[in-house]
Design a protein around this motif. Structure first.
Motif, PDB file in Angstrom:
ATOM      1  N   PHE A  96      10.477 -14.946 -20.846  1.00  0.00           N
ATOM      2  CA  PHE A  96      10.606 -13.506 -21.092  1.00  0.00           C
ATOM      3  C   PHE A  96       9.277 -12.786 -20.866  1.00  0.00           C
ATOM      4  O   PHE A  96       9.212 -11.771 -20.165  1.00  0.00           O
ATOM      5  CB  PHE A  96      11.092 -13.267 -22.522  1.00  0.00           C
ATOM      6  N   VAL A  97       8.201 -13.322 -21.430  1.00  0.00           N
ATOM      7  CA  VAL A  97       6.888 -12.683 -21.329  1.00  0.00           C
ATOM      8  C   VAL A  97       6.400 -12.648 -19.883  1.00  0.00           C
ATOM      9  O   VAL A  97       5.983 -11.600 -19.361  1.00  0.00           O
ATOM     10  CB  VAL A  97       5.860 -13.409 -22.218  1.00  0.00           C
ATOM     11  N   TRP A  98       6.465 -13.797 -19.207  1.00  0.00           N
ATOM     12  CA  TRP A  98       5.934 -13.857 -17.848  1.00  0.00           C
ATOM     13  C   TRP A  98       6.808 -13.101 -16.842  1.00  0.00           C
ATOM     14  O   TRP A  98       6.307 -12.609 -15.831  1.00  0.00           O
ATOM     15  CB  TRP A  98       5.756 -15.309 -17.417  1.00  0.00           C
ATOM     16  N   THR A  99       8.074 -12.989 -17.125  1.00  0.00           N
ATOM     17  CA  THR A  99       8.936 -12.180 -16.258  1.00  0.00           C
ATOM     18  C   THR A  99       8.583 -10.706 -16.381  1.00  0.00           C
ATOM     19  O   THR A  99       8.544  -9.975 -15.385  1.00  0.00           O
ATOM     20  CB  THR A  99      10.416 -12.401 -16.600  1.00  0.00           C
ATOM     21  N   CYS A 100       8.306 -10.263 -17.599  1.00  0.00           N
ATOM     22  CA  CYS A 100       7.878  -8.873 -17.799  1.00  0.00           C
ATOM     23  C   CYS A 100       6.561  -8.610 -17.093  1.00  0.00           C
ATOM     24  O   CYS A 100       6.366  -7.555 -16.473  1.00  0.00           O
ATOM     25  CB  CYS A 100       7.752  -8.568 -19.292  1.00  0.00           C
ATOM     26  N   ILE A 101       5.639  -9.569 -17.157  1.00  0.00           N
ATOM     27  CA  ILE A 101       4.342  -9.410 -16.489  1.00  0.00           C
ATOM     28  C   ILE A 101       4.518  -9.372 -14.973  1.00  0.00           C
ATOM     29  O   ILE A 101       3.906  -8.551 -14.279  1.00  0.00           O
ATOM     30  CB  ILE A 101       3.386 -10.549 -16.898  1.00  0.00           C
ATOM     31  N   THR A 102       5.374 -10.243 -14.454  1.00  0.00           N
ATOM     32  CA  THR A 102       5.636 -10.245 -13.013  1.00  0.00           C
ATOM     33  C   THR A 102       6.274  -8.931 -12.571  1.00  0.00           C
ATOM     34  O   THR A 102       5.888  -8.358 -11.546  1.00  0.00           O
ATOM     35  CB  THR A 102       6.566 -11.416 -12.637  1.00  0.00           C
ATOM     36  N   SER A 103       7.233  -8.450 -13.353  1.00  0.00           N
ATOM     37  CA  SER A 103       7.862  -7.162 -13.047  1.00  0.00           C
ATOM     38  C   SER A 103       6.834  -6.038 -13.120  1.00  0.00           C
ATOM     39  O   SER A 103       6.851  -5.106 -12.312  1.00  0.00           O
ATOM     40  CB  SER A 103       9.011  -6.894 -14.022  1.00  0.00           C
ATOM     41  N   GLY A 104       5.926  -6.144 -14.116  1.00  0.00           N
ATOM     42  CA  GLY A 104       4.866  -5.152 -14.237  1.00  0.00           C
ATOM     43  C   GLY A 104       3.960  -5.146 -13.030  1.00  0.00           C
ATOM     44  O   GLY A 104       3.536  -4.075 -12.557  1.00  0.00           O
ATOM     45  N   PHE A 105       3.655  -6.329 -12.493  1.00  0.00           N
ATOM     46  CA  PHE A 105       2.823  -6.420 -11.288  1.00  0.00           C
ATOM     47  C   PHE A 105       3.503  -5.741 -10.102  1.00  0.00           C
ATOM     48  O   PHE A 105       2.863  -4.997  -9.347  1.00  0.00           O
ATOM     49  CB  PHE A 105       2.545  -7.884 -10.955  1.00  0.00           C
ATOM     50  N   ILE A 106       4.797  -5.985  -9.942  1.00  0.00           N
ATOM     51  CA  ILE A 106       5.529  -5.379  -8.820  1.00  0.00           C
ATOM     52  C   ILE A 106       5.531  -3.857  -8.940  1.00  0.00           C
ATOM     53  O   ILE A 106       5.256  -3.148  -7.959  1.00  0.00           O
ATOM     54  CB  ILE A 106       6.972  -5.918  -8.778  1.00  0.00           C
ATOM     55  N   LEU A 107       5.805  -3.336 -10.130  1.00  0.00           N
ATOM     56  CA  LEU A 107       5.863  -1.894 -10.324  1.00  0.00           C
ATOM     57  C   LEU A 107       4.481  -1.246 -10.213  1.00  0.00           C
ATOM     58  O   LEU A 107       4.361  -0.102  -9.760  1.00  0.00           O
ATOM     59  CB  LEU A 107       6.480  -1.575 -11.688  1.00  0.00           C
ATOM     60  N   ALA A 108       3.449  -1.975 -10.619  1.00  0.00           N
ATOM     61  CA  ALA A 108       2.089  -1.416 -10.593  1.00  0.00           C
ATOM     62  C   ALA A 108       1.391  -1.632  -9.259  1.00  0.00           C
ATOM     63  O   ALA A 108       0.232  -1.220  -9.098  1.00  0.00           O
ATOM     64  CB  ALA A 108       1.255  -2.050 -11.716  1.00  0.00           C
ATOM     65  N   PHE A 109       2.054  -2.249  -8.310  1.00  0.00           N
ATOM     66  CA  PHE A 109       1.408  -2.599  -7.045  1.00  0.00           C
ATOM     67  C   PHE A 109       0.797  -1.403  -6.322  1.00  0.00           C
ATOM     68  O   PHE A 109      -0.328  -1.499  -5.817  1.00  0.00           O
ATOM     69  CB  PHE A 109       2.394  -3.328  -6.129  1.00  0.00           C
ATOM     70  N   PRO A 110       1.482  -0.254  -6.234  1.00  0.00           N
ATOM     71  CA  PRO A 110       0.842   0.908  -5.573  1.00  0.00           C
ATOM     72  C   PRO A 110      -0.472   1.318  -6.240  1.00  0.00           C
ATOM     73  O   PRO A 110      -1.437   1.677  -5.552  1.00  0.00           O
ATOM     74  CB  PRO A 110       1.904   2.006  -5.702  1.00  0.00           C
ATOM     75  N   TYR A 111      -0.517   1.268  -7.572  1.00  0.00           N
ATOM     76  CA  TYR A 111      -1.764   1.605  -8.267  1.00  0.00           C
ATOM     77  C   TYR A 111      -2.850   0.576  -7.976  1.00  0.00           C
ATOM     78  O   TYR A 111      -4.026   0.927  -7.789  1.00  0.00           O
ATOM     79  CB  TYR A 111      -1.530   1.686  -9.776  1.00  0.00           C
ATOM     80  N   ILE A 112      -2.473  -0.715  -7.917  1.00  0.00           N
ATOM     81  CA  ILE A 112      -3.438  -1.763  -7.583  1.00  0.00           C
ATOM     82  C   ILE A 112      -4.005  -1.526  -6.193  1.00  0.00           C
ATOM     83  O   ILE A 112      -5.205  -1.707  -5.949  1.00  0.00           O
ATOM     84  CB  ILE A 112      -2.776  -3.148  -7.684  1.00  0.00           C
ATOM     85  N   LEU A 113      -3.141  -1.105  -5.269  1.00  0.00           N
ATOM     86  CA  LEU A 113      -3.600  -0.781  -3.921  1.00  0.00           C
ATOM     87  C   LEU A 113      -4.589   0.386  -3.943  1.00  0.00           C
ATOM     88  O   LEU A 113      -5.572   0.389  -3.197  1.00  0.00           O
ATOM     89  CB  LEU A 113      -2.408  -0.427  -3.030  1.00  0.00           C
ATOM     90  N   TRP A 114      -4.321   1.375  -4.787  1.00  0.00           N
ATOM     91  CA  TRP A 114      -5.222   2.518  -4.913  1.00  0.00           C
ATOM     92  C   TRP A 114      -6.590   2.073  -5.413  1.00  0.00           C
ATOM     93  O   TRP A 114      -7.626   2.502  -4.901  1.00  0.00           O
ATOM     94  CB  TRP A 114      -4.612   3.550  -5.849  1.00  0.00           C
ATOM     95  N   GLU A 115      -6.610   1.196  -6.400  1.00  0.00           N
ATOM     96  CA  GLU A 115      -7.870   0.672  -6.913  1.00  0.00           C
ATOM     97  C   GLU A 115      -8.604  -0.130  -5.838  1.00  0.00           C
ATOM     98  O   GLU A 115      -9.831  -0.024  -5.696  1.00  0.00           O
ATOM     99  CB  GLU A 115      -7.610  -0.212  -8.138  1.00  0.00           C
ATOM    100  N   LEU A 116      -7.842  -0.934  -5.083  1.00  0.00           N
ATOM    101  CA  LEU A 116      -8.437  -1.728  -4.014  1.00  0.00           C
ATOM    102  C   LEU A 116      -9.017  -0.827  -2.933  1.00  0.00           C
ATOM    103  O   LEU A 116     -10.098  -1.092  -2.391  1.00  0.00           O
ATOM    104  CB  LEU A 116      -7.380  -2.668  -3.422  1.00  0.00           C
ATOM    105  N   TRP A 117      -8.298   0.255  -2.627  1.00  0.00           N
ATOM    106  CA  TRP A 117      -8.780   1.197  -1.617  1.00  0.00           C
ATOM    107  C   TRP A 117     -10.093   1.839  -2.045  1.00  0.00           C
ATOM    108  O   TRP A 117     -11.026   1.982  -1.252  1.00  0.00           O
ATOM    109  CB  TRP A 117      -7.724   2.268  -1.357  1.00  0.00           C
TER     110      TRP A 117
END
Length: 273
Positions: A96-117
Motif C-alpha cells: 500500500f505504502v510503496w504503491t502510493c509513493i509510485t503513484s506519487g512519482f508518476i503524478l509529480a513527474f512534470p514538477y520533477i522535470l521542471w526542477e531538473l530543467w
C-alpha cells in the motif's frame, strides 16, 4: 559558446543545488502520494488488479483484432488461471505504502522535470532556456504515453503469459502480491522512462556524447534488443510481439532524428558565429 552565468558556481554550489532539487522533488512525490491515498480503492481494484480480469480492455481488443485478421479465437483470453496471495504479515501494508509513493512519482513527474530543467538550464543557450514550457510539456507527454503503453500493453501481455505458462499440470500458479505489484510497477515506470529516450538523446547529443551516426550504426543491435524484450514480455505469438516492438522502434528512430537535428543546428550556429 554556451551562455555563462553572471555568477560562476563552484562544484559545491552545484551539489547544493542538486541536493535541494532532490529535496523538493521528494516533497512533491510525498504530497502526490498523500493525494493518491484517498483514491486507493480505485488504484488497487480498478487499475492494478484490472489486468487480472479476462474482461480487461486489452484482452478484449486483441480478441476482436484476432477475429478481424482471421485468427478466430486464437489470442482471446477467457481465463487467467492464477490467484494472488499475501504471505507476509506486513505485506499488504508495504504494498500500500510503496504503491502510493509510485503513484506519487508518476503524478509529480512534470514538477520533477521542471526542477531538473532549472538545474541544467544554466548550461544551455539563452534561446533554449526560453523553451522550458515546451520541454516540460513534451517530456511529460512522452512519459505519460509510456506509462499508458506499459499499463495497457506490456502489463496485460506479461500477466497473460506468466499466468498461462506452466512446466507441469502439477504446478499451480499462486503469485504473491509483492511479485505481482512489483511487476506492474516495473513495467509501467520502465516503459514511461523508456519513452523519454528522445529527450535523453537530445541532451546527450548536446554534450557531444552521442551522434546520429553512432545511433544509426548500432540500430541493428537496438532492433535485436527490442525484439528480445518484446519476446520476453509477450505471449509467443507474432501479433503481440509486433504490438510491443513497433512503438519501441519508433521511439528509437525518433531519437535518431532528434540527434541529427541537434547536430545540424549546432553546425549552423558554429557557421554563423
Amino acid at each position: 559558446m554556451l551562455e555563462k552565468n553572471i555568477k560562476e558556481m563552484s562544484f559545491l554550489d552545484h551539489l547544493e543545488e542538486l541536493r535541494w532539487l532532490l529535496v523538493r522533488s521528494s516533497v512533491a512525490i510525498l504530497i502526490m502520494a498523500i493525494v493518491t491515498y484517498f483514491f486507493a480503492d480505485y488504484i488497487f481494484d480498478v487499475l492494478i488488479f484490472g489486468p487480472t480480469n479476462p474482461n480487461f480492455i486489452t484482452y478484449r481488443f486483441f480478441c476482436e483484432a484476432s477475429h478481424y485478421i482471421g485468427f478466430a479465437d486464437s489470442i482471446c483470453i477467457t481465463e487467467l488461471p492464477f490467484t494472488i496471495i499475501n504471505t507476509e504479515m506486513e505485506g499488504q501494508v508495504n504494498i500500500f505504502v510503496w504503491t502510493c509513493i509510485t503513484s506519487g512519482f508518476i503524478l509529480a513527474f512534470p514538477y520533477i522535470l521542471w526542477e531538473l530543467w532549472k538545474f541544467i538550464s544554466p548550461a544551455l543557450y539563452e534561446k533554449e532556456r526560453k523553451h522550458a514550457k515546451l520541454f516540460i510539456f513534451i517530456a511529460s507527454i512522452l512519459f505519460f504515453i509510456g506509462v499508458l503503453f506499459g499499463y495497457y500493453v506490456i502489463v496485460p501481455m506479461s500477466v497473460n503469459f506468466l499466468a498461462t505458462f506452466t512446466i507441469s499440470s502439477v504446478v499451480k500458479n499462486n503469485f504473491t502480491i509483492d511479485s505481482y505489484v512489483s511487476m506492474v510497477k516495473t513495467a509501467v515506470i520502465a516503459s514511461g522512462l523508456f519513452f523519454e529516450l528522445p529527450i535523453i538523446i537530445y541532451f546527450l547529443t548536446k554534450l557531444g556524447l552521442v551522434t546520429p551516426t553512432f545511433l544509426r550504426t548500432y540500430r541493428r543491435y537496438a532492433i535485436v534488443i527490442v525484439l528480445i524484450v518484446a519476446a520476453i514480455v509477450t505471449p509467443p505469438d507474432v501479433v503481440s510481439q509486433i504490438t510491443v516492438a513497433i512503438p519501441m522502434l519508433l521511439i528509437y528512430e525518433a531519437s535518431i532524428f532528434i540527434s541529427a537535428l541537434v547536430v545540424k543546428n549546432k553546425k549552423k550556429n558554429e557557421q554563423s558565429s
